[in-house]
Design a protein around this motif. Structure first.
Motif, PDB file in Angstrom:
ATOM      1  N   GLU A 188       0.856  -1.192   0.000  1.00 40.51           N
ATOM      2  CA  GLU A 188       0.000   0.000   0.000  1.00 40.51           C
ATOM      3  C   GLU A 188       0.887   1.235   0.000  1.00 40.51           C
ATOM      4  O   GLU A 188       1.822   1.346   0.806  1.00 40.51           O
ATOM      5  CB  GLU A 188      -0.924  -0.003   1.210  1.00 40.51           C
ATOM      6  N   LEU A 189       0.604   2.164  -0.901  1.00 40.74           N
ATOM      7  CA  LEU A 189       1.377   3.381  -1.034  1.00 40.74           C
ATOM      8  C   LEU A 189       0.435   4.574  -0.976  1.00 40.74           C
ATOM      9  O   LEU A 189      -0.703   4.510  -1.468  1.00 40.74           O
ATOM     10  CB  LEU A 189       2.135   3.408  -2.370  1.00 40.74           C
ATOM     11  N   GLU A 190       0.926   5.676  -0.375  1.00 39.87           N
ATOM     12  CA  GLU A 190       0.158   6.912  -0.381  1.00 39.87           C
ATOM     13  C   GLU A 190       0.655   7.765  -1.540  1.00 39.87           C
ATOM     14  O   GLU A 190       1.862   7.996  -1.684  1.00 39.87           O
ATOM     15  CB  GLU A 190       0.315   7.662   0.940  1.00 39.87           C
ATOM     16  N   LEU A 191      -0.282   8.219  -2.367  1.00 41.86           N
ATOM     17  CA  LEU A 191       0.070   8.950  -3.578  1.00 41.86           C
ATOM     18  C   LEU A 191      -0.405  10.395  -3.471  1.00 41.86           C
ATOM     19  O   LEU A 191      -1.588  10.646  -3.246  1.00 41.86           O
ATOM     20  CB  LEU A 191      -0.575   8.296  -4.800  1.00 41.86           C
ATOM     21  N   PRO A 192       0.482  11.369  -3.639  1.00 38.45           N
ATOM     22  CA  PRO A 192       0.065  12.778  -3.623  1.00 38.45           C
ATOM     23  C   PRO A 192      -0.890  13.068  -4.777  1.00 38.45           C
ATOM     24  O   PRO A 192      -0.933  12.343  -5.779  1.00 38.45           O
ATOM     25  CB  PRO A 192       1.384  13.540  -3.777  1.00 38.45           C
ATOM     26  N   GLU A 193      -1.616  14.145  -4.642  1.00 37.87           N
ATOM     27  CA  GLU A 193      -2.514  14.584  -5.709  1.00 37.87           C
ATOM     28  C   GLU A 193      -1.721  14.798  -6.999  1.00 37.87           C
ATOM     29  O   GLU A 193      -0.653  15.402  -7.009  1.00 37.87           O
ATOM     30  CB  GLU A 193      -3.192  15.903  -5.299  1.00 37.87           C
ATOM     31  N   GLY A 194      -2.246  14.264  -8.127  1.00 38.42           N
ATOM     32  CA  GLY A 194      -1.585  14.439  -9.420  1.00 38.42           C
ATOM     33  C   GLY A 194      -0.480  13.452  -9.701  1.00 38.42           C
ATOM     34  O   GLY A 194       0.292  13.628 -10.654  1.00 38.42           O
ATOM     35  N   THR A 195      -0.364  12.383  -8.883  1.00 35.89           N
ATOM     36  CA  THR A 195       0.642  11.355  -9.145  1.00 35.89           C
ATOM     37  C   THR A 195       0.274  10.589 -10.416  1.00 35.89           C
ATOM     38  O   THR A 195      -0.902  10.320 -10.691  1.00 35.89           O
ATOM     39  CB  THR A 195       0.743  10.382  -7.959  1.00 35.89           C
ATOM     40  N   LEU A 196       1.305  10.226 -11.198  1.00 32.48           N
ATOM     41  CA  LEU A 196       1.087   9.467 -12.429  1.00 32.48           C
ATOM     42  C   LEU A 196       1.456   8.003 -12.198  1.00 32.48           C
ATOM     43  O   LEU A 196       2.570   7.705 -11.749  1.00 32.48           O
ATOM     44  CB  LEU A 196       1.931  10.044 -13.570  1.00 32.48           C
ATOM     45  N   LEU A 197       0.516   7.118 -12.493  1.00 34.65           N
ATOM     46  CA  LEU A 197       0.761   5.677 -12.433  1.00 34.65           C
ATOM     47  C   LEU A 197       0.861   5.144 -13.860  1.00 34.65           C
ATOM     48  O   LEU A 197       0.007   5.442 -14.705  1.00 34.65           O
ATOM     49  CB  LEU A 197      -0.386   4.964 -11.717  1.00 34.65           C
ATOM     50  N   ALA A 198       1.906   4.367 -14.129  1.00 34.69           N
ATOM     51  CA  ALA A 198       2.082   3.755 -15.448  1.00 34.69           C
ATOM     52  C   ALA A 198       2.122   2.245 -15.284  1.00 34.69           C
ATOM     53  O   ALA A 198       3.046   1.699 -14.673  1.00 34.69           O
ATOM     54  CB  ALA A 198       3.359   4.254 -16.111  1.00 34.69           C
ATOM     55  N   LEU A 199       1.126   1.573 -15.802  1.00 36.51           N
ATOM     56  CA  LEU A 199       1.071   0.115 -15.830  1.00 36.51           C
ATOM     57  C   LEU A 199       1.325  -0.328 -17.268  1.00 36.51           C
ATOM     58  O   LEU A 199       0.799   0.278 -18.219  1.00 36.51           O
ATOM     59  CB  LEU A 199      -0.292  -0.407 -15.352  1.00 36.51           C
ATOM     60  N   TYR A 200       2.112  -1.379 -17.466  1.00 32.37           N
ATOM     61  CA  TYR A 200       2.553  -1.747 -18.809  1.00 32.37           C
ATOM     62  C   TYR A 200       2.863  -3.236 -18.843  1.00 32.37           C
ATOM     63  O   TYR A 200       2.929  -3.911 -17.795  1.00 32.37           O
ATOM     64  CB  TYR A 200       3.807  -0.939 -19.186  1.00 32.37           C
ATOM     65  N   THR A 201       3.053  -3.754 -20.032  1.00 33.48           N
ATOM     66  CA  THR A 201       3.499  -5.143 -20.195  1.00 33.48           C
ATOM     67  C   THR A 201       4.976  -5.155 -20.536  1.00 33.48           C
ATOM     68  O   THR A 201       5.556  -4.125 -20.921  1.00 33.48           O
ATOM     69  CB  THR A 201       2.699  -5.851 -21.297  1.00 33.48           C
ATOM     70  N   ASP A 202       5.612  -6.326 -20.423  1.00 34.40           N
ATOM     71  CA  ASP A 202       7.063  -6.397 -20.583  1.00 34.40           C
ATOM     72  C   ASP A 202       7.521  -6.069 -22.000  1.00 34.40           C
ATOM     73  O   ASP A 202       8.685  -5.733 -22.217  1.00 34.40           O
ATOM     74  CB  ASP A 202       7.597  -7.769 -20.167  1.00 34.40           C
ATOM     75  N   GLY A 203       6.616  -6.153 -23.003  1.00 35.85           N
ATOM     76  CA  GLY A 203       7.015  -5.781 -24.356  1.00 35.85           C
ATOM     77  C   GLY A 203       7.441  -4.335 -24.474  1.00 35.85           C
ATOM     78  O   GLY A 203       8.151  -3.963 -25.418  1.00 35.85           O
ATOM     79  N   LEU A 204       7.036  -3.489 -23.517  1.00 41.87           N
ATOM     80  CA  LEU A 204       7.400  -2.067 -23.561  1.00 41.87           C
ATOM     81  C   LEU A 204       8.834  -1.842 -23.121  1.00 41.87           C
ATOM     82  O   LEU A 204       9.479  -0.885 -23.573  1.00 41.87           O
ATOM     83  CB  LEU A 204       6.436  -1.263 -22.677  1.00 41.87           C
ATOM     84  N   VAL A 205       9.363  -2.682 -22.266  1.00 43.30           N
ATOM     85  CA  VAL A 205      10.686  -2.422 -21.678  1.00 43.30           C
ATOM     86  C   VAL A 205      11.710  -3.488 -22.020  1.00 43.30           C
ATOM     87  O   VAL A 205      12.895  -3.317 -21.731  1.00 43.30           O
ATOM     88  CB  VAL A 205      10.570  -2.283 -20.135  1.00 43.30           C
ATOM     89  N   GLU A 206      11.302  -4.590 -22.617  1.00 38.57           N
ATOM     90  CA  GLU A 206      12.240  -5.651 -22.968  1.00 38.57           C
ATOM     91  C   GLU A 206      12.456  -5.668 -24.471  1.00 38.57           C
ATOM     92  O   GLU A 206      11.536  -5.408 -25.246  1.00 38.57           O
ATOM     93  CB  GLU A 206      11.728  -7.018 -22.506  1.00 38.57           C
ATOM     94  N   SER A 207      13.672  -5.983 -24.905  1.00 38.16           N
ATOM     95  CA  SER A 207      13.990  -6.115 -26.326  1.00 38.16           C
ATOM     96  C   SER A 207      15.081  -7.159 -26.483  1.00 38.16           C
ATOM     97  O   SER A 207      15.715  -7.577 -25.500  1.00 38.16           O
ATOM     98  CB  SER A 207      14.437  -4.773 -26.912  1.00 38.16           C
ATOM     99  N   ARG A 208      15.305  -7.559 -27.740  1.00 40.83           N
ATOM    100  CA  ARG A 208      16.325  -8.589 -28.004  1.00 40.83           C
ATOM    101  C   ARG A 208      17.739  -8.061 -27.759  1.00 40.83           C
ATOM    102  O   ARG A 208      18.637  -8.818 -27.421  1.00 40.83           O
ATOM    103  CB  ARG A 208      16.216  -9.071 -29.455  1.00 40.83           C
ATOM    104  N   ASP A 209      17.917  -6.760 -27.944  1.00 36.90           N
ATOM    105  CA  ASP A 209      19.273  -6.210 -27.930  1.00 36.90           C
ATOM    106  C   ASP A 209      19.662  -5.537 -26.617  1.00 36.90           C
ATOM    107  O   ASP A 209      20.853  -5.388 -26.335  1.00 36.90           O
ATOM    108  CB  ASP A 209      19.421  -5.186 -29.071  1.00 36.90           C
ATOM    109  N   ASP A 210      18.679  -5.100 -25.817  1.00 38.44           N
ATOM    110  CA  ASP A 210      18.999  -4.313 -24.621  1.00 38.44           C
ATOM    111  C   ASP A 210      18.514  -5.018 -23.360  1.00 38.44           C
ATOM    112  O   ASP A 210      17.538  -5.770 -23.383  1.00 38.44           O
ATOM    113  CB  ASP A 210      18.350  -2.921 -24.702  1.00 38.44           C
ATOM    114  N   ASP A 211      19.176  -4.722 -22.271  1.00 33.67           N
ATOM    115  CA  ASP A 211      18.765  -5.223 -20.966  1.00 33.67           C
ATOM    116  C   ASP A 211      17.500  -4.495 -20.532  1.00 33.67           C
ATOM    117  O   ASP A 211      17.207  -3.383 -20.978  1.00 33.67           O
ATOM    118  CB  ASP A 211      19.900  -5.002 -19.954  1.00 33.67           C
ATOM    119  N   ILE A 212      16.742  -5.112 -19.627  1.00 33.08           N
ATOM    120  CA  ILE A 212      15.479  -4.519 -19.188  1.00 33.08           C
ATOM    121  C   ILE A 212      15.698  -3.181 -18.497  1.00 33.08           C
ATOM    122  O   ILE A 212      14.839  -2.293 -18.564  1.00 33.08           O
ATOM    123  CB  ILE A 212      14.717  -5.494 -18.257  1.00 33.08           C
ATOM    124  N   ASP A 213      16.862  -2.991 -17.859  1.00 30.85           N
ATOM    125  CA  ASP A 213      17.118  -1.706 -17.211  1.00 30.85           C
ATOM    126  C   ASP A 213      17.153  -0.571 -18.226  1.00 30.85           C
ATOM    127  O   ASP A 213      16.735   0.565 -17.923  1.00 30.85           O
ATOM    128  CB  ASP A 213      18.450  -1.760 -16.457  1.00 30.85           C
TER     129      ASP A 213
END
Length: 821
Positions: free
Chosen positions: A619-644
């Motif tokens: 459980e986290l407390e979020l200030p007013e106007g906080t942005l939450l980004a939910l995504y699948t691994d296809g957005l951050v993973e690729s064949r050539d680069d590390d997930i970081d």
């Protein structure tokens, strides 16, 4: 013979060396007058031993001499003979041979014989593999010409006269260039000179246009070899020619079909496949080709069954999918790709569509007929471009006619023949398979897209709690479907659930599985379960689906790999509770643009049977106007680069404060690597909002009957402050029933909370964890009707678990100010 159009009568092909031919020349009385080196190798006799002697006493065994002599007159009457004979080798053993006699004419009507012999036992060897030897065995007519050492003609047979249409009396004493004006004789005579100088046999293939062929090219294969006299010296040169047009056309057809297999169907686009069919046929078969498909086919819809319908019925509309011409720069051609074609019901095109049978018009009549009368302007353009021969081939697949392929000739003077139609039908058959595959693919893709479009939310909204925006990018843009999903689910008390999930795989199966899981999540969300409990139930659901999908009871189910992140945001407390099942953590961006990826338990992917490792919520407390980004691994993973690298790229794109959610979504997608993603990409952005203190009112109530009166009075006072007097009567009844139930069945302190957002929510909480269930009271029962009354008076109602008990809630619709007034 003259060539009025100045077209060369022959087109030479490079010569190739072959073993010497086993040939003997006989005079009219059967005496051997010429011999070849190959004949010596075959039967063992040298030229000195054979030339000048009777062939009847040299070649066959003695007992066959009389039989051979009896055939002489028959051979002369028939102009030759071919068959199988037994020949005695010089050392005494007998050879089984194929023998062919050809009658040759000389000047002043003198005659000689050419004898060609092949050992049957060596037919599979390379020495007997040439076109001329093949034709000997096939009994094909062979043109024979004998030249002297100056390459002048001395003997010729009747077949050669028919091959080129020149009477034999015009051959004698002349070179080839004298016999054939305009003929590429220099190339052939050069080959003959090479044979005289080297003593080897050469085969030369050339193309010619005999008068009897009516302008159609024929291909001849000529074998040139030296004849030896009794001293073994070269006495002349012999050529044997056979018409191999059929073999050459067969090879050309195979080459065209082989190329068609590689070039047609390179994509699963029916329009592109139609164009590829047109491209392959020009200029190999036709000068102009049109490919028209039934109009529904490019849209992935199979045509209705039109085969066998009555001739009066109007044929379907066609759309031009392919167009190829030998002269694409001619602007006045009456054809345009992708135009809609109206077929006249009485035309040959409609007949081909209706019957599924091809139509051949070797000489096209462009002055009369239904299609000419139907479109005279286009018919005039066809005449102006000189189209004189036509083939119409229906494109058939399974029980459907998908369209028509139309082949035309204008520059090529030879009309289409039956063998051209066979080749066109074979080409179209191969294209039809590709078109049918493309049609099935388009049909499946349309079904998959429709399925996914129906399964994914058409419009997402987070009410007063969050603003949302989303993007979905399939890994395979051609298929357009995958197993990713997202959802925004409104919960009670102005709360909202944010969901992102990922089913392994692509295509319709992954989309169907995704739909089942999304439905399960929505069902579990309606039960108001905390995130960790919801994922536990979802994990059980996935495992049950796996077991149901197993092929056999004794077979281990194929695991459906799926991950999920489930978060619940409460705008009244500005707190967000979330849990994940093998899914990447969300990105959280505060109003100042600082990005964090919270450290939270990863959880196991769904359906793996790892129930011993429970899911955990944070459980986290979020200030007013906080942005939450939910995504699948296809957005951050690729064949050539590390997930970081992908996480850093995502954080940098989201750190732009002041940007709209739509702009942020676009920026994130544009920041993806340029190559196509290896997995589906899903992004769900939510910007949080908290409820104002004036929108929430709550009271602590004693656990005694007086609490009912206190709760009613507090609720009436608060509704008056909010200007919701029109709800007083209803809310009083709901509050009374909920507080009464809490006193009667609950325990500990009781709390009443009213929330004004898009609806009015009335919540009563107590310390009892048992959830209320409506009962069906009998007519004489005094209790049990309270929840039924709440259900009747509410927009919806329910209960959910809380940290120290449960919450029972009910909602009321709010009227607009104008209506309320």
């Amino acid at each position: 013979m003259t060539n009025t159009d100045h077209t060369p009568l022959a087109e030479p092909v490079s010569p190739r060396e072959t073993p010497d031919a086993a040939i003997a020349m006989l005079d009219a009385e059967g005496t051997v007058v010429g011999w070849t080196h190959a004949a010596r190798q075959l039967v063992g006799y040298t030229a000195r031993e054979v030339v000048g002697r009777s062939a009847a006493h040299v070649l066959p065994p003695p007992e066959d001499a009389l039989r051979a002599a009896s055939h002489a007159e028959q051979c002369r009457a028939q102009g030759g003979w071919s068959g199988t004979v037994a020949v005695r080798h010089r050392v005494g053993h007998t050879l089984k041979m194929t023998l062919r006699l050809s009658l040759l004419w000389g000047q002043d009507a003198s005659t000689q014989w050419l004898v060609s012999v092949t050992d049957i036992g060596t037919l599979s060897s390379e020495a007997t593999n040439g076109p001329v030897r093949e034709s000997l065995l096939a009994r094909a007519p062979i043109g024979v010409v004998v030249h002297d050492l100056q390459l002048r003609c001395t003997l010729v047979d009747d077949v050669m006269e028919h091959h080129v249409g020149v009477p034999r009396d015009r051959w004698f004493g002349r070179h080839l260039k004298d016999v054939f004006p305009g003929f590429e004789a220099e190339a052939l005579e050069a080959v003959m000179q090479q044979v005289l100088e080297s003593g080897t046999t050469k085969v030369h293939e050339y193309r010619a246009w005999p008068p009897a062929s009516r302008g159609r090219a024929h291909v001849f294969s000529a074998s040139f070899f030296c004849l030896q006299d009794a001293d073994g010296e070269t006495m002349g040169l012999c050529s044997m020619s056979v018409d191999v047009t059929g073999n050459r056309r067969a090879r050309e057809r195979l080459a065209i079909l082989s190329e068609a297999s590689m070039r047609i169907g390179s994509t699963l686009d029916v329009m592109q496949s139609g164009q590829e069919l047109a491209n392959i046929a020009v200029p190999l078969l036709a000068d102009h080709v049109l490919v028209d498909l039934v109009e529904s086919v490019p849209f992935g819809v199979e045509p209705s069954g039109w085969i066998g319908t009555k001739s009066g019925r109007r044929p379907p509309l066609l759309r031009r999918a392919g167009l190829a011409t030998i002269d694409p720069d001619v602007a006045e051609l009456p054809w345009v790709r992708e135009e809609v074609i109206h077929v006249h019901p009485a035309s040959s095109f409609a007949t081909a569509l209706r019957t599924g049978r091809s139509y051949l018009e070797p000489v096209l009549d462009t002055h009369a007929g239904p299609w000419v009368d139907h479109d005279p302007a286009r018919a005039q353009k066809v005449r102006d471009n000189g189209v004189h021969s036509l083939m119409v081939v229906p494109i058939r697949a399974r029980r459907y006619v998908l369209g028509l392929a139309v082949f035309c000739r204008s520059e090529e003077p030879t009309p289409f023949q039956e063998d051209d139609l066979l080749l066109a039908e074979e080409l179209v058959t191969r294209a039809a398979l590709c078109l049918d595959n493309a049609l099935r693919y388009a049909h499946e893709r349309t079904a998959a897209l429709t399925l996914q479009r129906d399964l994914l939310p058409h419009h997402v909204g987070g009410g007063r709690a969050v603003d949302v925006a989303s993007r979905y990018v399939p890994a395979d843009m051609d298929h357009g479907v995958g197993g990713d999903w997202f959802d925004v689910i409104k919960l009670s008390g102005a709360r909202v659930a944010l969901v992102v999930g990922d089913v392994v795989g692509h295509g319709i199966n992954a989309a169907a599985t995704m739909g089942r899981l999304r439905t399960a999540v929505r069902t579990l969300a309606d039960m108001e379960l905390p995130p960790d409990e919801l994922l536990t139930h979802l994990d059980d659901t996935v495992r049950r689906l796996n077991e149901e999908d197993a092929d056999a009871p004794d077979q281990d189910p194929a695991v459906v790999g799926a991950t999920c992140l489930y978060a619940v945001y409460d705008p009244a407390t500005r707190r967000c509770t979330m849990a994940r099942a093998g899914h990447p953590p969300p990105a959280i961006i505060d109003p100042q643009g600082h990005v964090i990826f919270p450290d939270m338990p990863a959880g196991a992917p769904l359906g793996l049977g790892l129930g011993l490792v429970p899911f955990e919520s944070v459980e986290l407390e979020l200030p007013e106007g906080t942005l939450l980004a939910l995504y699948t691994d296809g957005l951050v993973e690729s064949r050539d680069d590390d997930i970081d690298v992908g996480l850093d790229r995502l954080g940098a794109a989201l750190a732009r404060t002041g940007s709209s959610l739509e702009d942020l979504c676009s920026r994130v997608i544009e920041a993806l690597p340029s190559q196509a993603p290896a997995d589906d990409v899903t992004l769900l952005l939510a910007r949080t909002h908290g409820l104002e203190p004036a929108q929430v009112a709550s009271w602590e109530l004693p656990n005694e009957p007086a609490a009912v009166r206190i709760a009613r009075q507090a609720a009436v006072h608060q509704l008056s402050e909010w200007g919701l007097e029109y709800l007083v009567g209803t809310v009083e009844l709901i509050v009374s029933e909920l507080v009464t139930n809490a006193i009667r069945y609950g325990g500990g302190p009781i709390r009443l909370r009213l929330i004004q957002h898009q609806v009015l929510t009335c919540e009563v909480s107590d310390s009892n964890t048992s959830h209320p269930r409506p009962r069906h009271p009998h007519s004489i029962d005094e209790n049990g009707r309270g929840l039924f009354l709440v259900a009747q008076l509410s927009r919806r109602w329910g209960s959910r678990s809380a940290t120290d008990g449960k919450v029972v809630w009910a909602e009321q619709d709010l009227l607009s100010k104008a209506v309320a007034a």
